[in-house]
Design a protein around this motif. Sequence first.
Motif, PDB file in Angstrom:
ATOM      1  N   GLN A 121      -2.362   5.922  -0.205  1.00 35.55           N
ATOM      2  CA  GLN A 121      -3.455   4.985   0.041  1.00 35.55           C
ATOM      3  C   GLN A 121      -3.679   4.801   1.537  1.00 35.55           C
ATOM      4  O   GLN A 121      -4.812   4.765   2.007  1.00 35.55           O
ATOM      5  CB  GLN A 121      -3.167   3.638  -0.610  1.00 35.55           C
ATOM      6  CG  GLN A 121      -3.240   3.654  -2.111  1.00 35.55           C
ATOM      7  CD  GLN A 121      -2.709   2.350  -2.710  1.00 35.55           C
ATOM      8  OE1 GLN A 121      -1.718   1.794  -2.241  1.00 35.55           O
ATOM      9  NE2 GLN A 121      -3.374   1.880  -3.748  1.00 35.55           N
ATOM     10  N   ALA A 122      -2.592   4.686   2.295  1.00 30.40           N
ATOM     11  CA  ALA A 122      -2.705   4.517   3.740  1.00 30.40           C
ATOM     12  C   ALA A 122      -3.338   5.753   4.370  1.00 30.40           C
ATOM     13  O   ALA A 122      -4.213   5.639   5.231  1.00 30.40           O
ATOM     14  CB  ALA A 122      -1.329   4.237   4.353  1.00 30.40           C
ATOM     15  N   MET A 150       0.850  -1.168   0.000  1.00 30.14           N
ATOM     16  CA  MET A 150       0.000   0.000   0.000  1.00 30.14           C
ATOM     17  C   MET A 150       0.903   1.240   0.000  1.00 30.14           C
ATOM     18  O   MET A 150       1.855   1.329   0.757  1.00 30.14           O
ATOM     19  CB  MET A 150      -0.887  -0.057   1.251  1.00 30.14           C
ATOM     20  CG  MET A 150      -1.725   1.162   1.451  1.00 30.14           C
ATOM     21  SD  MET A 150      -2.773   1.218   2.941  1.00 30.14           S
ATOM     22  CE  MET A 150      -3.404  -0.393   3.141  1.00 30.14           C
ATOM     23  N   SER A 197      -5.320   7.820   2.887  1.00 27.30           N
ATOM     24  CA  SER A 197      -6.716   7.814   2.465  1.00 27.30           C
ATOM     25  C   SER A 197      -7.539   6.884   3.344  1.00 27.30           C
ATOM     26  O   SER A 197      -8.663   7.212   3.734  1.00 27.30           O
ATOM     27  CB  SER A 197      -6.815   7.386   0.996  1.00 27.30           C
ATOM     28  OG  SER A 197      -8.152   7.328   0.589  1.00 27.30           O
ATOM     29  N   GLU A 198      -6.979   5.727   3.691  1.00 25.38           N
ATOM     30  CA  GLU A 198      -7.682   4.798   4.578  1.00 25.38           C
ATOM     31  C   GLU A 198      -7.902   5.430   5.956  1.00 25.38           C
ATOM     32  O   GLU A 198      -8.904   5.178   6.611  1.00 25.38           O
ATOM     33  CB  GLU A 198      -6.909   3.488   4.714  1.00 25.38           C
ATOM     34  CG  GLU A 198      -7.665   2.454   5.487  1.00 25.38           C
ATOM     35  CD  GLU A 198      -7.022   1.076   5.485  1.00 25.38           C
ATOM     36  OE1 GLU A 198      -7.292   0.320   6.433  1.00 25.38           O
ATOM     37  OE2 GLU A 198      -6.254   0.765   4.562  1.00 25.38           O
ATOM     38  N   ILE A 224      -2.940  -0.038   9.580  1.00 25.49           N
ATOM     39  CA  ILE A 224      -2.819   0.795   8.381  1.00 25.49           C
ATOM     40  C   ILE A 224      -1.360   1.014   7.966  1.00 25.49           C
ATOM     41  O   ILE A 224      -1.018   0.914   6.797  1.00 25.49           O
ATOM     42  CB  ILE A 224      -3.502   2.159   8.588  1.00 25.49           C
ATOM     43  CG1 ILE A 224      -5.017   1.965   8.726  1.00 25.49           C
ATOM     44  CG2 ILE A 224      -3.202   3.110   7.429  1.00 25.49           C
ATOM     45  CD1 ILE A 224      -5.773   3.249   9.060  1.00 25.49           C
TER      46      ILE A 224
END
Length: 85
Positions: A5-6, A1, A8-9, A78
């Motif tokens: 992306q992390a 990831m 965003s999570e 995450i």
Amino acid sequence: MSGAQALSELGVDVDRVRRARRRFAPDCLDWLERRPHLGGALGAAVLDRLLAREWLVRGTVPRALRLTGTGREGLERIFGCKDLN
């Protein structure tokens, strides 16, 4: 990831933060511990999300934060963080 992306999570809109007037992600030296940390618009956005999720809670001393058990688990999931104190 990827890092984006992390983030965003976690709930950080990196594209929106990048457009902020504030510098995006400068390194910053902590005034008390004399250790570098993430500053700028990205650092503020990450802090906002961690507080909103109650992964960090404010302490009784100004600027003090405490990592919660839920926060420890979430950061490990995450970002793969281990050994958080």
